[in-house]
Write a protein that holds these residues in place. Structure first.
Motif: not given
Length: 202
Positions: A164-167, A172-176
Motif C-alpha cells: 500500500m505504501d508503494i502504491l 493522505k487517505s491511506s496513511v492511517e
C-alpha cells in the motif's frame, strides 16, 4: 532502579541472548552483515513490549521470568530488522541511513541487502523449532506464537502495508491504514505474544 535503568538492563540481557543466538549461524560470508543489521542504535521497542506484556499476565512474578520470552522477542526483532532492510532498498523507500549508520544496501550492496533480509526472516521462524532455548515452553505453544507473528507480517499485515505504501503512499487517505498494517500489527503481535507466553488467553 528507575524505568530507564530497568529497561537498559533488560535490553542488555536480551542483546546478550541475541548475540549468542546469531553466533550459532554458520554463514561466514553473511556474518558481518547479520551483526551490522541487528546491532547499533536500536531502541528495542518491540522486545520491551514483549517483556512488559509477559509480566502483566505472569503468575509467578519472578523478576527474571521475562527471559522466557527472549526467543519470541528475538524472532520479532529479526523480523523487524528484515523489514527495515527491505524498506530502505532503492525500490522501496530508498533510504541511505538506518539506526545511525549507512543502510545495509549502502554498506554491502543491494543484492546482499535482499539476502540478509530474506535470511533474517527465515531465521526468525527457524527459532521456533530449537528446543534448547525455550525454557520448557511447549512446541504447541511455539506453533501458536509463530502464527501470531506470521499473521502480523504476512499478506494481511506488514507485506500488504508495504504494498500500500508503494502504491498509495502519497494519498493522505491511506496513511492511517498503511501505518496500521506496516507498523502497528507487529507492535500488537509483540504484546500478544508476550502475554500468551505467560498464560494470557488469545
Amino acid at each position: 532502579m528507575d524505568l530507564k535503568e530497568l529497561f537498559g538492563e533488560r535490553i542488555k540481557d536480551f542483546e546478550n541472548f541475541l548475540r549468542d543466538y546469531i553466533s550459532r549461524i554458520d554463514s561466514p560470508i553473511l556474518k558481518e552483515g547479520i551483526e551490522y543489521a541487528l546491532f547499533g542504535e536500536c531502541k528495542r521497542f518491540r522486545p520491551l513490549l514483549v517483556f512488559g506484556s509477559y509480566e502483566i499476565f505472569a503468575s509467578d512474578k519472578d523478576s527474571k521470568g521475562f527471559k522466557k520470552t527472549f526467543p519470541f522477542a528475538g524472532a520479532v526483532e529479526m523480523v523487524h530488522t528484515y523489514s527495515l532492510i527491505h524498506d530502505d532498498l532503492p525500490s522501496m523507500d530508498n533510504a541511505e541511513m538506518r539506526r545511525g549508520k549507512p543502510a545495509i544496501h549502502k554498506k554491502f550492496g543491494e543484492g546482499i541487502a535482499v539476502l540478509l533480509g530474506d535470511g533474517l526472516l527465515t531465521e526468525a521462524f527457524r527459532i521456533f523449532s530449537i528446543d534448547d532455548i525455550w525454557n520448557g515452553i511447549s512446541r504447541n505453544k511455539r506453533l501458536i506464537l509463530s502464527g501470531i507473528l506470521a499473521d502480523a507480517i504476512g499478506f494481511k499485515g506488514m507485506i500488504e502495508g508495504q504494498a500500500m505504501d508503494i502504491l498509495y503512499g502519497e494519498l493522505k487517505s491511506s496513511v492511517e491504514k498503511i501505518a496500521e498494517k506496516k507498523t502497528a500489527m507487529l507492535i500488537s503481535a509483540s504484546c500478544e505474544g508476550g502475554g500468551f507466553i505467560s498464560g494470557g488467553k488469545r
